[in-house]
Write a protein that holds these residues in place. Structure first.
Motif, mmCIF file in Angstrom:
data_model
loop_
_atom_site.group_PDB
_atom_site.id
_atom_site.type_symbol
_atom_site.label_atom_id
_atom_site.label_comp_id
_atom_site.label_asym_id
_atom_site.label_seq_id
_atom_site.Cartn_x
_atom_site.Cartn_y
_atom_site.Cartn_z
ATOM 1 N N HIS A 36 0.853 -1.145 0.025
ATOM 2 C CA HIS A 36 0.046 -0.084 0.073
ATOM 3 C C HIS A 36 0.843 1.117 0.007
ATOM 4 N N ASP A 38 0.985 5.331 1.939
ATOM 5 C CA ASP A 38 -0.015 5.782 2.919
ATOM 6 C C ASP A 38 -0.847 6.888 2.555
ATOM 7 N N HIS A 104 4.977 0.250 -0.039
ATOM 8 C CA HIS A 104 5.708 -0.766 1.145
ATOM 9 C C HIS A 104 4.685 -1.627 1.416
HETATM 10 FE FE LIG Z 1 2.066 2.190 5.667
#
Ligand SMILES: [Fe+2]
Ligand SMILES: O=C(O)CCC(=O)C(=O)O
Length: 164
Positions: A36, A38, A104
């Motif tokens: 994903h 952030d 990440h």
């Molecule tokens: Fe994250």
């Protein structure tokens, strides 16, 4: 969180990924947190020695993951830093894709008989902040005519996508 001028979804999270006791059930490529980016502006992350697993996606290629190693805070002469700082989606909006939000994930390491603890500070602007590219000679104009959204609308869209 209530700030001087308005609401924001800035949040400090204490995370624990429990160890996997039953080795029959676990594979080395098991994932603790799926790939994903952030949702916010910046993420500041603390991790502990010997509790590896955080990985960076290299070249947006699903097979190419680089470990984010623990760096001791008492030796700032080494490469890297004790804190991991991640660019989130909003940097990508504001810079019209010059700065990409970092993909990440958290994988289960070989030593899976260990919990992983991390402390993660997700920095978000105020909810009603517009996500248009910055007006700067260094930022190219938005070629894709992306619809104009606020930080809160973007957050809701990402949450809907994640939990649908
Ligand atoms: Fe994250
Ligand atoms: O626990 C970690 O190391 C990463 C967690 C993470 O990427 C997240 O919560 O967005």
């Amino acid at each position: 969180m209530e700030c001087l001028n308005g609401d924001t979804h800035t949040i400090l999270r204490f995370l624990r990924y429990p160890q996997i006791r039953d080795t029959e059930e676990a594979e080395n490529d098991d994932i603790r947190a799926g790939a994903h980016t952030d949702y916010g502006l910046l993420t500041i992350l603390f991790q502990q020695e010997g509790q590896q697993g955080l990985q960076l996606n290299v070249n947006q290629n699903d097979d190419d993951w680089a470990p984010v190693e623990f760096q001791p805070s008492d030796d700032i002469t080494k490469e890297g830093a004790p804190l991991v700082v991640n660019f989130g989606d909003l940097f990508q909006f504001w810079t019209n894709d010059i700065i990409k939000s970092t993909r990440h994930r958290v994988a289960v390491p070989e030593s899976r008989l260990k919990d992983r603890y991390s402390i993660v500070f997700f920095v978000h602007p105020e909810d009603d902040t517009s996500l248009e590219g910055w007006n700067s000679k260094y930022i190219p104009k938005d070629k894709n005519n992306k619809p104009k959204v606020t930080a809160y609308e973007h957050l809701l869209m990402r949450l809907e996508d994640t939990y649908k």
